[in-house]
Design a protein around this motif. Structure first.
Motif, PDB file in Angstrom:
ATOM      1  N   GLY A 206      -3.549  -4.496   2.509  1.00 15.92           N
ATOM      2  CA  GLY A 206      -2.914  -3.427   3.394  1.00 15.92           C
ATOM      3  C   GLY A 206      -2.121  -2.685   2.608  1.00 15.92           C
ATOM      4  N   SER A 207      -0.701  -2.730   2.443  1.00 14.82           N
ATOM      5  CA  SER A 207       0.241  -1.312   2.345  1.00 14.82           C
ATOM      6  C   SER A 207      -0.400  -1.815   0.229  1.00 14.82           C
ATOM      7  N   SER A 208      -0.661  -3.513  -0.204  1.00 12.93           N
ATOM      8  CA  SER A 208      -0.566  -3.501  -1.491  1.00 12.93           C
ATOM      9  C   SER A 208      -2.105  -2.665  -1.765  1.00 12.93           C
ATOM     10  N   ILE A 209      -2.499  -2.066  -1.742  1.00 10.54           N
ATOM     11  CA  ILE A 209      -3.725  -1.412  -1.932  1.00 10.54           C
ATOM     12  C   ILE A 209      -3.066  -0.073  -2.965  1.00 10.54           C
ATOM     13  N   LEU A 210      -1.812   0.908  -2.421  1.00 12.35           N
ATOM     14  CA  LEU A 210      -1.485   1.720  -2.274  1.00 12.35           C
ATOM     15  C   LEU A 210      -0.347   1.782  -3.901  1.00 12.35           C
ATOM     16  N   TYR A 211       0.444   0.399  -3.591  1.00  9.04           N
ATOM     17  CA  TYR A 211       0.922  -0.027  -5.126  1.00  9.04           C
ATOM     18  C   TYR A 211       0.178   0.201  -6.662  1.00  9.04           C
ATOM     19  N   TRP A 212      -0.813  -1.448  -6.064  1.00 10.95           N
ATOM     20  CA  TRP A 212      -1.198  -1.385  -6.752  1.00 10.95           C
ATOM     21  C   TRP A 212      -2.397  -0.443  -7.420  1.00 10.95           C
ATOM     22  N   GLY A 213      -3.269   0.218  -6.854  1.00 11.61           N
ATOM     23  CA  GLY A 213      -4.544   0.788  -6.749  1.00 11.61           C
ATOM     24  C   GLY A 213      -3.496   2.201  -7.441  1.00 11.61           C
ATOM     25  N   ALA A 214      -2.158   2.284  -7.641  1.00 12.87           N
ATOM     26  CA  ALA A 214      -1.575   3.592  -7.707  1.00 12.87           C
ATOM     27  C   ALA A 214      -1.368   3.489  -9.630  1.00 12.87           C
ATOM     28  N   ILE A 215      -0.784   2.360  -9.427  1.00 13.52           N
ATOM     29  CA  ILE A 215      -0.220   1.881 -10.709  1.00 13.52           C
ATOM     30  C   ILE A 215      -0.685   0.931 -11.669  1.00 13.52           C
ATOM     31  N   GLU A 216      -0.909  -0.594 -11.204  1.00 10.25           N
ATOM     32  CA  GLU A 216      -1.656  -1.421 -11.984  1.00 10.25           C
ATOM     33  C   GLU A 216      -2.288  -1.143 -13.141  1.00 10.25           C
ATOM     34  N   TRP A 217      -3.137  -0.540 -13.338  1.00  8.86           N
ATOM     35  CA  TRP A 217      -3.271   0.354 -14.869  1.00  8.86           C
ATOM     36  C   TRP A 217      -2.218   0.119 -15.969  1.00  8.86           C
ATOM     37  N   ALA A 218      -1.370   0.799 -15.319  1.00  4.95           N
ATOM     38  CA  ALA A 218       0.159   1.704 -16.195  1.00  4.95           C
ATOM     39  C   ALA A 218       0.600  -0.278 -16.810  1.00  4.95           C
ATOM     40  N   TYR A 219       0.674  -1.157 -16.013  1.00  2.83           N
ATOM     41  CA  TYR A 219       0.546  -1.968 -16.501  1.00  2.83           C
ATOM     42  C   TYR A 219      -0.179  -2.539 -18.070  1.00  2.83           C
TER      43      TYR A 219
END
Ligand code: NM2
Length: 519
Positions: A100-113
């Motif tokens: 769902g929408s989570s892939i838009l969220y984490w796909g974009a930003i997970e690496w930064a964490y």
């Protein structure tokens, strides 16, 4: 009313009470609520973290074993039946159901964490940290994750197509192990816990998704994000879904899912083409190798000791891997019910390998293109994602990444629409399953008021979580909800093995009878 007789009230009331029992005190006492939520989070992840890791890893091994054993050859449906959908359509539907929408969220930003707080005691923002940053997301959305998704589909599809018993409840799929208990309180408890898990998982999804949409709206219109805007967004997504469900336009949601698929593909191709194409391709490929190289290490990393000192922890495995496995776990039975519906005519082997391979590739595309684009901006100094992340939070950082693209307004608009449709379809599919589980019987579709009721109930937890705030709070919903799912997953695996063993014994017996007749 006749309709009300169809409702399985103990399960209905059980799940609703559990939901309110968690949500109401949190709203009434938000400060204490936060303390309790975080305590629950650390209790489960610290004490039982290893259990989640063992489960994830075992499920993958189990599935590979099943796929290549004789059990993998079992066909879902009669021998002459051809697969209902082409493999590409099947893969796309599978992906849309589980993601769902989570892939838009984490796909974009997970690496930064991971880049700023890397695993394995690696220096933050170092060269090594970059490698892990580009890899860990792919791992958390990779083969183990999809294996967790696939497992419940085994018993459910086996009963559905081979035994020809429609399974709409998870308790029913556990029948070979728990026998008559399925019809009593134990069966009901299993269903309530499954519902609670799904409500928790959807809580995490919606509480992450709404602020993301709010940030997109801010970018496009200048309206500032607020709790009210988040609430309105959740309501609008519920309404979009409710309208199509109410008017009986099942096609409405199907059309939305199709639009989503096209928009998402366009979006990814666009970023890949106008972004740093070679960097994206190279980093993605490199990360695949890096992940395969360190697969076992990541799958079993519990951080018992590190450089910080004895018993000091960074909490990386708990905050990420354990959280993720729990989050996939709560959605898994629901995905299993869906995968079953689309897998007529396939073998168990095809179903397993298809889920593992196509699911992983789909996520890889999002992380490889979207995530590495952000990483590129950070590394070249074109845009400091980590700084914005620190100061303004993840949704603003994600919109910031998108604004670096040409035609940025259009891209932000597409991204926001994608997130809205994703959330609406999450409401649609989750409420469908929740409503089905609390009915004794489902004729065609669950009763309309029942579906709408669960669609609105789905908003309760994310609203509460957003009100309290904080990433760990959002994660806790999945972690706590996912806990009972560990036992349910084990039950489902035993149930499957037991049934297919009997299946082969029965086949052999039939063969022997045939042979006797011939001679
Ligand atoms: N998973 C895939 O929000 C969503 O994308 C639904 C989330 C479990 C991490 C699923």
């Amino acid at each position: 009313m006749k309709e009300n007789k169809l409702i399985d009230w103990p399960t209905f009331i059980g799940a609703l009470s559990l939901l309110l029992l968690v949500a109401v005190p949190l709203v009434l006492f938000p400060d204490q609520g936060e303390t309790i939520v975080l305590a629950a989070n650390s209790f489960i992840t610290e004490k039982f973290g290893s259990l989640y890791l063992v489960l994830g890893f075992s499920v993958l091994i189990f599935l590979i074993y099943i796929a290549f054993s004789r059990f993998g050859t079992i066909k879902l449906g009669d021998t002459q039946v051809k697969p209902e959908f082409s493999t590409i359509t099947w893969a796309a539907m599978l992906f849309c159901a589980g993601i769902g929408s989570s892939i838009l969220y984490w796909g974009a930003i997970e690496w930064a964490y991971y880049y700023t707080s890397p695993p394995f005691g690696v220096e933050p923002k170092s060269k090594e940290a970059i490698q892990w940053a580009a890899t860990y997301g792919i791992f958390h959305w990779g083969p183990i994750a999809w294996a967790i998704y696939c497992l419940p589909a085994l018993p459910i599809s086996y009963f559905y197509y081979v035994k020809k018993k429609p399974v709409l409840k998870i308790s029913e799929a556990c029948r070979p192990v728990i026998g008559k208990l399925t019809d009593g309180p134990i069966g009901k408890i299993i269903d309530v816990l499954f519902m609670f898990g799904l409500l928790g998982g959807a809580g995490t999804t919606l509480a992450l998704g709404a602020p993301l949409i709010a940030s997109g709206i801010q970018d496009l219109t200048g309206i500032n994000p607020s709790m009210t805007l988040n609430t309105v967004i959740l309501l609008i997504c519920t309404l979009i879904f409710a309208m199509s469900a109410y008017s009986g336009l099942r096609k409405g949601i199907k059309v939305l899912s199709d639009i989503n698929l096209w928009l998402a593909s366009f979006f990814l191709i666009f970023v890949f083409a106008v972004g740093p194409t070679v960097f994206l391709a190279e980093t993605t490929l490199n990360s695949v190798g890096f992940m395969l190289d360190h697969f076992f290490r990541m799958a079993t990393w519990t951080e018992p000791f590190n450089d910080l000192g004895p018993f000091e922890r960074t909490g990386f495995p708990e905050s990420w891997t354990v959280f993720y496995w729990a989050w996939w776990l709560v959605y898994a039975p629901f995905v299993g019910l869906f995968v079953t519906k689309i897998s007529r005519g396939r073998t168990i082997r095809e179903m397993i390998l298809g889920t593992l391979i196509y699911g992983t590739i789909g996520c890889l595309l999002f992380f490889g293109i979207l995530g590495n684009f952000g990483l590129y901006l950070e590394l070249t100094g074109q845009y400091s994602v980590t700084e914005v992340l620190n100061q303004q939070g993840a949704p603003a950082a994600i919109m910031g990444i998108l604004s670096q693209l040409p035609l940025s307004k259009l891209i932000v608009a597409i991204f926001t629409v994608l997130a809205i449709i994703f959330l609406a379809t999450t409401f649609d599919s989750s409420s469908y399953i929740l409503a089905s589980v609390v009915q004794k019987e489902v004729v065609d579709e669950p009763i309309r008021w029942n579906r709408l009721f669960w669609a609105f109930s789905l908003s309760i937890l994310p609203l509460t979580l957003m009100y309290i705030g904080g990433l760990s709070t959002l994660q806790t919903a999945s972690i706590v909800g996912g806990f009972p799912l560990i036992a349910i997953t084990v039950l489902l695996s035993i149930s499957f093995i037991k049934s297919v063993r009997e299946h082969f014994i029965e086949e052999k017996r039939k063969d022997r009878i045939k042979e006797k007749k011939v001679s």
